[in-house]
Design an enzyme around this catalytic site. Structure first.
Site, mmCIF file in Angstrom:
data_model
loop_
_atom_site.group_PDB
_atom_site.id
_atom_site.type_symbol
_atom_site.label_atom_id
_atom_site.label_comp_id
_atom_site.label_asym_id
_atom_site.label_seq_id
_atom_site.Cartn_x
_atom_site.Cartn_y
_atom_site.Cartn_z
ATOM 1 N N GLU A 1 -31.398 -5.612 -41.695
ATOM 2 C CA GLU A 1 -30.754 -6.104 -42.912
ATOM 3 C C GLU A 1 -31.431 -5.424 -44.094
ATOM 4 O O GLU A 1 -32.646 -5.525 -44.274
ATOM 5 C CB GLU A 1 -30.863 -7.638 -43.033
ATOM 6 N N HIS B 1 -21.955 -9.345 -49.027
ATOM 7 C CA HIS B 1 -22.462 -9.647 -47.687
ATOM 8 C C HIS B 1 -21.981 -11.028 -47.228
ATOM 9 O O HIS B 1 -21.482 -11.177 -46.109
ATOM 10 C CB HIS B 1 -23.997 -9.578 -47.674
ATOM 11 N N GLU C 1 -32.684 -5.186 -47.511
ATOM 12 C CA GLU C 1 -33.033 -6.174 -48.534
ATOM 13 C C GLU C 1 -34.148 -5.628 -49.409
ATOM 14 O O GLU C 1 -34.761 -4.604 -49.120
ATOM 15 C CB GLU C 1 -33.512 -7.487 -47.868
ATOM 16 N N GLN D 1 -29.242 -15.328 -32.856
ATOM 17 C CA GLN D 1 -28.878 -16.052 -34.086
ATOM 18 C C GLN D 1 -27.575 -16.841 -33.901
ATOM 19 O O GLN D 1 -27.476 -18.000 -34.297
ATOM 20 C CB GLN D 1 -28.723 -15.027 -35.213
HETATM 21 MN MN MN Z 1 -31.697 -11.686 -44.333
#
Ligand code: MN
Length: 418
Positions: free
Chosen positions: A202, A136, A204, A243
């Site tokens: 995302e 990533h 995770e 972001q």
């Molecule tokens: Mn993250």
């Protein structure tokens, strides 16, 4: 290990697993209590306690199970929590017919999963998100910095992370409201304010800590294991356009803090122990405080599904694995506390997006669609580069061998307009 309950050993919630969560029945969240999952049932742990099935566990009290958060139970520590898990396995094993023959107790203790609603399993104390997948970090570096030299010089020395926001962490079935914020296209210097056009997920996992530490205490990768209860699936929802404009120079802020979601069942590290792997071989030597027994990686298959509002069923858009982690969860916690920062019961530490080495294992739309350059075609005839309103993202996760499975169930969230 066999159970008298009708549960396949290849079920996510097999007898080998026994994850913990918080549920309620009768449309009344005030009835929240602690449960363990077994097959398609929730075992009501407050009822087990009330009927005296835990009376040999001297440390247990009603408050550990008649509660809307697992924090109090988890703070008993891994030894006691795992003893409770083993007691549950014994009560439901074919060798033990005591509970099976008590229909009055069974009726109170066994709750069909479809009649219950799940709540956030913990009150999240502090929340940290790491950035520990090499693939990533390499992909993002290639897209936004330097194709030939994608990793920053610190990446193989430091488990990179940032402090996020615990108040916006929700669980499965909670809708994700599209965030608004400052947006500034790459070719402009004049921002506008409005709904994010680049909402992303995302993929995770997150671990939960179960012990407080004193300020000034640094955990080591080996001692960190005593402070971690287990893992959940975790979606670090991200607004890429917010972001991109805000993250220099201090890192992620409002493009992340609007929402994160975690799966409702916490799977203990004990249940995952059969799927443990040694840490990844590294070409850069770690500093001494990050060295320890070479464990802390787990073989957990992770899947991402997408369903638009016009689709009948979901489609698989990525398949990755927790084993791709470059830094282990133990190294992450050792690094987090290396400056003496205290940790608390109920802290949540997310892994960072877990991408594998191939495009079918990328853990975000940003990578799957390569910054918008490779749109994803959906069965409803539309395409995606980022998520639209009405889109549902489903994460699934499981560890499996030839005999049994230890799974996480699913994490299901739908994007809605703001
Ligand atoms: Mn993250």
């Amino acid at each position: 290990m066999k159970t008298w309950l009708d549960v396949n050993p290849k079920h996510d919630f097999s007898i080998y697993n026994i994850p913990f969560g918080i549920f309620y029945t009768g449309q009344n969240p005030k009835n929240a209590r602690c449960g363990a999952a077994l097959g398609d049932y929730i075992i009501d742990l407050s009822a087990l306690y009330e009927f005296g099935y835990f009376k040999h566990h001297k440390n247990l009290q009603e408050k550990h199970f008649k509660t809307d958060k697992l924090n109090c139970f988890l703070s008993l520590g891994n030894k006691i929590c795992n003893d409770v898990r083993i007691s549950i396995q014994e009560l439901f094993s074919t060798q033990n017919q005591i509970l099976r023959k008590n229909s009055e107790h069974l009726e109170k203790i066994l709750v069909p999963m479809q009649t219950a609603e799940m709540l956030m399993p913990i009150k999240v104390a502090d929340y940290v998100d790491f950035y520990s997948s090499l693939d990533h970090a390499t992909n993002v570096g290639k897209m936004f910095r330097d194709e030939k030299n994608p990793l920053l010089p610190n990446w193989k020395h430091i488990p990179i992370g940032y402090h996020g926001r615990s108040s916006s962490i929700v669980t499965t079935k909670t809708n994700i409201i599209r965030p608004k914020g400052q947006l500034c296209p790459p070719d402009s210097n004049q921002p506008t304010f409005g709904p994010s056009k680049q909402l992303d997920f995302e993929l995770e996992m997150a671990f939960v800590t179960n012990q407080d530490t004193e300020m000034g205490t640094a955990l080591t990768p080996d001692s960190a294991a005593h402070n971690i209860f287990g893992l959940a699936l975790f979606n670090d929802w991200s607004a890429r356009d917010i972001q991109r404009w805000e993250y220099v120079p201090l890192g992620p802020f409002l493009g992340k803090s609007f929402a994160s979601s975690m799966s409702p069942w916490l799977v203990s590290l004990e249940a995952l122990a059969p799927f443990s792997l040694p840490s990844i071989d590294k070409d850069v030597e770690e500093l001494e405080y990050l060295k320890g027994t070479k464990n802390g990686r787990y073989d957990i298959t992770l899947e991402v599904y997408l369903k638009s509002s016009k689709m009948d069923g979901e489609i698989l858009i990525s398949k990755s694995n927790y084993k791709h982690m470059y830094w282990t969860l133990f190294q992450q916690l050792a690094h987090m506390t290396s400056n003496g920062s205290p940790i608390r019961v109920g802290d949540l530490y997310a892994s960072g997006t877990i991408s594998g080495p191939t495009p079918d294992s990328y853990g975000s739309m940003l990578e799957i669609c390569w910054k918008g350059s490779k749109p994803l075609s959906l069965p409803d005839g539309t395409t995606r580069t980022f998520l639209q309103d009405g889109d549902t993202i489903i994460f699934k996760g499981y560890a499996e061998n030839s005999l049994f499975r230890v799974g996480f169930g699913s994490l299901f969230n739908t994007v809605i307009s703001s």
